[in-house]
Design an enzyme around this catalytic site. Sequence first.
Site, mmCIF file in Angstrom:
data_model
loop_
_atom_site.group_PDB
_atom_site.id
_atom_site.type_symbol
_atom_site.label_atom_id
_atom_site.label_comp_id
_atom_site.label_asym_id
_atom_site.label_seq_id
_atom_site.Cartn_x
_atom_site.Cartn_y
_atom_site.Cartn_z
ATOM 1 N N ASP A 122 0.865 -1.178 0.000
ATOM 2 C CA ASP A 122 0.000 0.000 0.000
ATOM 3 C C ASP A 122 0.901 1.227 0.000
ATOM 4 O O ASP A 122 2.011 1.183 0.534
ATOM 5 C CB ASP A 122 -0.920 0.019 1.224
ATOM 6 C CG ASP A 122 -2.180 0.847 0.996
ATOM 7 O OD1 ASP A 122 -3.265 0.263 0.838
ATOM 8 O OD2 ASP A 122 -2.059 2.087 0.971
ATOM 9 N N CYS A 147 -14.805 -2.147 -4.590
ATOM 10 C CA CYS A 147 -16.019 -1.913 -3.812
ATOM 11 C C CYS A 147 -16.867 -0.814 -4.442
ATOM 12 O O CYS A 147 -17.508 -0.030 -3.752
ATOM 13 C CB CYS A 147 -15.688 -1.588 -2.356
ATOM 14 S SG CYS A 147 -14.644 -0.128 -2.106
#
Length: 437
Positions: free
Chosen positions: A273, A368
């Site tokens: 990340d 998402c």
Amino acid sequence: MSSTSSPPQGARAAAAQALGAILRRSRTLDQALGAAPGLEALAPRDAAFARLLLLTTLRRLGQIDAFLAGLMERPLPARRGAVQDVLRLGVCQLAFLETAPHAAVASTVALAHGRHLAPYRGLVNAVLRRASRERGAIERLDAARLNTPDWLWQSWTQAYGAARCRAIAEAHLSEPLLDLSPASDAAEPAEELCATLGARRMPGGTLRLRGAGDVTRLPGYETGAWWVQDAAAALPARLLGPVAGKQVLEIGAAPGGKTAQLAAAGARVTALDRSPTRLARLRENLARLGLEAEVVEADALDWRPPAPVDAVLLDAPCTATGTIRRHPDIPHGRSPADVARLAELQARLLARAAGMLAPGGLLVYASCSLQPEECEARVDAFLAASPGFARLPVRPGELAGVSEAVTAAGDLRTLPCHWAEEGGMDGFYAARLRHLG
């Protein structure tokens, strides 16, 4: 009214400050709450009220504004957004939080004064007194339609049909329940934990709670018996199948729910990340759970693993419109331009992730978002340009309890209206691709 019977004005002031930051300064919900003055100094009960007031106002904003428009002879000028925010919070208390009318009116007038809007106290008082008398009218408005921006309504209608679009919008009006992923998949420990928590075990093993309160006070938090993860968010990692002993790269790993899933299943996980703040949270979660993963702070567009990996889980950055139930600020901070911008980034990340995978390995692309441009369209475009990859369809019986979420193409597509009677779930998309070599 004393603070023992009603939240102090500091709670309402924090909610008003955060609401303005979200609607006019493009702050996210977490950013706005983090910067809200005095919120940290409030008692937990009062801080919870401030958050509930803010979230409910955001969920019902279109409905509240339509109701207010019918109460006022002329709309407030744009430069008086702070006054509009005060009125919104007052209507929210009257219509949706069941605050006593006299308390809602008095506290909102006081809030206007406290926010240096004293010249508008008379207007606030008059409008809210009328709102109190006529608040039944707000329930007759089309809540699902009014609380969904036009561009999202049109997009979802085109993608899912009119009935599904309305069901999605209706699901966004309710506060979501708390979902937990147990650290052990074994039936007996999970059932024991379920009983201890007073939770319901959902298909796939997710534990669902009502009225959970502060998660850090729940049984099993300190011992790492579970982590917070929506039932839909737990599905993409399961598409990789047995991962014990395999080298799995997760791109976009923070805050770590899927990382924990993979590590608990025995994978050798590299969690990648680019956000140091979010990675700090991931490390904290792994430490609490007693799980291990290699944590790398880097941009996936610039970084490569030392050798090709067995599997890649790409949790792509997206508009997150599938999580509006939890983040009702999203409809007010996103636009079609964001969809196009993020779709371009997703295409680059997908191509990059494919280059990190060993022949025969699996790549799961997850998002998402409810927007097809960020999901199905991205995978279809990738496959059209990548003859070395093929879709490995998800079988309807492969994921317990969510067979309706398997598309005709064999991808996963959950919607907020799935499991409606049990409290719904987030909207997620995932496609499983195999590197043919």
